[in-house]
Each structure stands twice: as C-alpha cells, then as structure tokens.
Design a protein around this motif. Sequence first.
Motif, PDB file in Angstrom:
ATOM      1  N   PRO A  60     -29.524  35.426  -8.532  1.00 52.02           N
ATOM      2  CA  PRO A  60     -29.919  35.115  -9.936  1.00 52.02           C
ATOM      3  C   PRO A  60     -29.770  36.064 -11.672  1.00 52.02           C
ATOM      4  N   TYR A  61     -29.928  37.063 -10.761  1.00 45.10           N
ATOM      5  CA  TYR A  61     -30.392  38.390 -11.685  1.00 45.10           C
ATOM      6  C   TYR A  61     -29.066  39.328 -11.162  1.00 45.10           C
ATOM      7  N   SER A  62     -28.160  38.918 -10.684  1.00 45.11           N
ATOM      8  CA  SER A  62     -27.028  40.116 -10.616  1.00 45.11           C
ATOM      9  C   SER A  62     -25.347  39.359 -12.059  1.00 45.11           C
ATOM     10  N   GLU A 158     -39.916  24.111 -15.699  1.00 44.19           N
ATOM     11  CA  GLU A 158     -38.742  24.744 -15.719  1.00 44.19           C
ATOM     12  C   GLU A 158     -38.567  26.536 -16.055  1.00 44.19           C
ATOM     13  N   VAL A 159     -39.258  27.369 -15.613  1.00 47.36           N
ATOM     14  CA  VAL A 159     -39.323  28.389 -15.520  1.00 47.36           C
ATOM     15  C   VAL A 159     -40.023  28.403 -13.882  1.00 47.36           C
ATOM     16  N   PHE A 160     -40.876  27.200 -13.800  1.00 43.26           N
ATOM     17  CA  PHE A 160     -41.958  27.897 -12.680  1.00 43.26           C
ATOM     18  C   PHE A 160     -40.407  27.209 -11.693  1.00 43.26           C
ATOM     19  N   GLU A 165     -37.438  28.059  -6.524  1.00 39.61           N
ATOM     20  CA  GLU A 165     -36.597  28.089  -6.086  1.00 39.61           C
ATOM     21  C   GLU A 165     -36.242  29.596  -5.335  1.00 39.61           C
ATOM     22  N   ILE A 166     -36.213  30.855  -6.299  1.00 39.45           N
ATOM     23  CA  ILE A 166     -35.477  31.822  -5.845  1.00 39.45           C
ATOM     24  C   ILE A 166     -37.026  32.395  -4.917  1.00 39.45           C
TER      25      ILE A 166
END
Length: 329
Positions: A60-62, A158-160, A165-166
């Motif tokens: 997700p960070y790529s 939402e951030v949590f 999930e990650i």
Amino acid sequence: MKNIFKNKKVKRVVITIAVVVVVIIALRFILFPPVKAIPTTGKYKIASEDYWVTEDKSDPYSKDGSNRQLQVRKWYPIDSTEKKPVVVASHGSCGTIENNVTLYRELASYGYIVLAVAHPGQAARVKYENGKSGGPSGEFLKEVGALKPDEEPEKAYEVFRKWMEIRIDDMNTVMDDWTSREGASQFIVEGHSLGGSAAYAMARIRDDVIGCIALESPFMYDIKGVEEDKFVFDDSDYNVPLLNIYSDSSYPHLKEWLQYGNNAKFLDSTNPLYTNIHYENIGHMGLCDLSQASPILTAIFDGGFQKADAKEQLTTINKDCLEWIMSLQ
C-alpha cells in the motif's frame, strides 16, 4: 598570485569539508553514544540472520504497485533441540527491526526463536532482499502527524483500521510462512506501541497464538466503530494470556484517552489471563532499546530525560517478559 589564490581557495574548501565531517561524527556520537550490549543470561549461545517474505498483494505504500516484501530478522539459540513457542515481534511507529533487541537476544538465549518483522512504510528503516533500503512513507508520517483520536474519532478510526489491516497481513504472512516451512507451531506475539496493537489483533484472530505481550499499546483492532464521538469496542474477554506493560506516558491517562478504552477496562478486570505492569520513571520510548541506544532522542520523543537507568530498566523488562513467557508452558 593566481596559484596562491587557487591554493587558498582549495585550502578553505578542504577545511570546510573537514569541519563538516568532524561535526557529523560528533553528532553521531552525541546522538548514538557507544554502549555495551546487555549480556544474555540463558544457557544458549545465540545468532541472528535475515530473510525475506513476499506477500501476494501489492504494498500500500509502494508507488509502482509491487508486492509487499517483509524483512524478518530471526534470533535463535545455537544447538538447541528444545521445542518452544516462536515469538513474533512487531515494532512501533517508525521503529526498527531491533526495536526490543535486548529482549529478543535474551529470549533466544533461553531457547526461543524470535522473528522480528520490519513493516515497510511504517519503519524507520527497512532493508530489501535486493540490497536496497527504505524509510517511513510520507503518507504514513502524515497520518501519524494528523492523528487526533480525542478530537476526531471518526478520522482516527479509519486510520486505525488501515494500520491494523496492513499489520495483520504482515504478521499473518510471516507466521503462515513459518508454519509452511517448519510445521505447526505455537506463537507468542510481542510488540511496542503500534506493534503491540498488532499483537493484540493476532491474539484475537489466530488459534495458534498462546500469549501476547504489548508494550504500551491501545487495543486498536478492538475498535469497531464510533458512536456519539466515542469509540465502540469489542470488549469481550481474550481467551489467551495478555501481558500489558505501561510507562508513565500513558498509565495515568488510560481512563481519559478514548483509544485506551479497553486498556482501562482490562486493567480493572479480575480475569486471571491479564497481567498488568506499570514501570515508573520512564516514558514511552523507555520501553524499547532506543532508551539505551540514544538517550537524547529518547528524551526528545518523551519530552524529557527518564529518571530510571536505561540498562537497568531494559534488564527488568527482559526478566519480567521471560518469566511471564515461561509461565505459559
């Protein structure tokens, strides 16, 4: 005259470079003074090695959509034939694969295998199998900087959810990979801060988890929504033992800070599966090895120097965690 001018100019450049180098070296020793590793107390000699596990989904960070690759550092006892639970460790926000390395080494000396996971995009540094390295994602840093659970619980929720999930995917990948190669295993999950939140989640999700150690972590996975500007928790009891450890940073505020709702409830619980420890005279970073590796950075992050000696405090954490783990068997 021309040669003299050139020589003076070269001399100034050389002096400037030398000064910069000296300043960099000095800062390096100021921020990270040389310290001796805390010796292990178990009977086994220990070693470590890195390996990599690739998830079957994109990172997700790529930016290029490549599959997420995890660096795992395995600490293990040499020449041990004992069959013991495997400890899977998750670092905190912008932590490192050596977040609690003195604990990993101590556990290995007593016959435990420890798998320390580096979470790409959420780690201060991570090394990939091709030799390249990376740091924290700009997106993740923005999320951390903007987080206001008490003021904006909907956004925080939402951030949590995203973070959990990650982390859950990462932990499942490492644990499933280990099981596929080594056979059925029992796991103890451990983590600091966000890593501890992930550890709590694995204790909820996986049947092969027999214990969980969380170093000052909210029960992030247990937050299931928001009603009337307050988090709604799954506050059902855990069916595996939990070791919940706190510093002065959060312990006085557990009943005030919204994201620590389950922590406050379980702190007052009579459930024998819950063990709660509060270490005084340290802050949040005093629960990980940064407190010894860099007292100055620890003071910056915690808002002041801790009163407890870092080496003694880490030794105490090691002892308490080891005794608790051994009590599970």
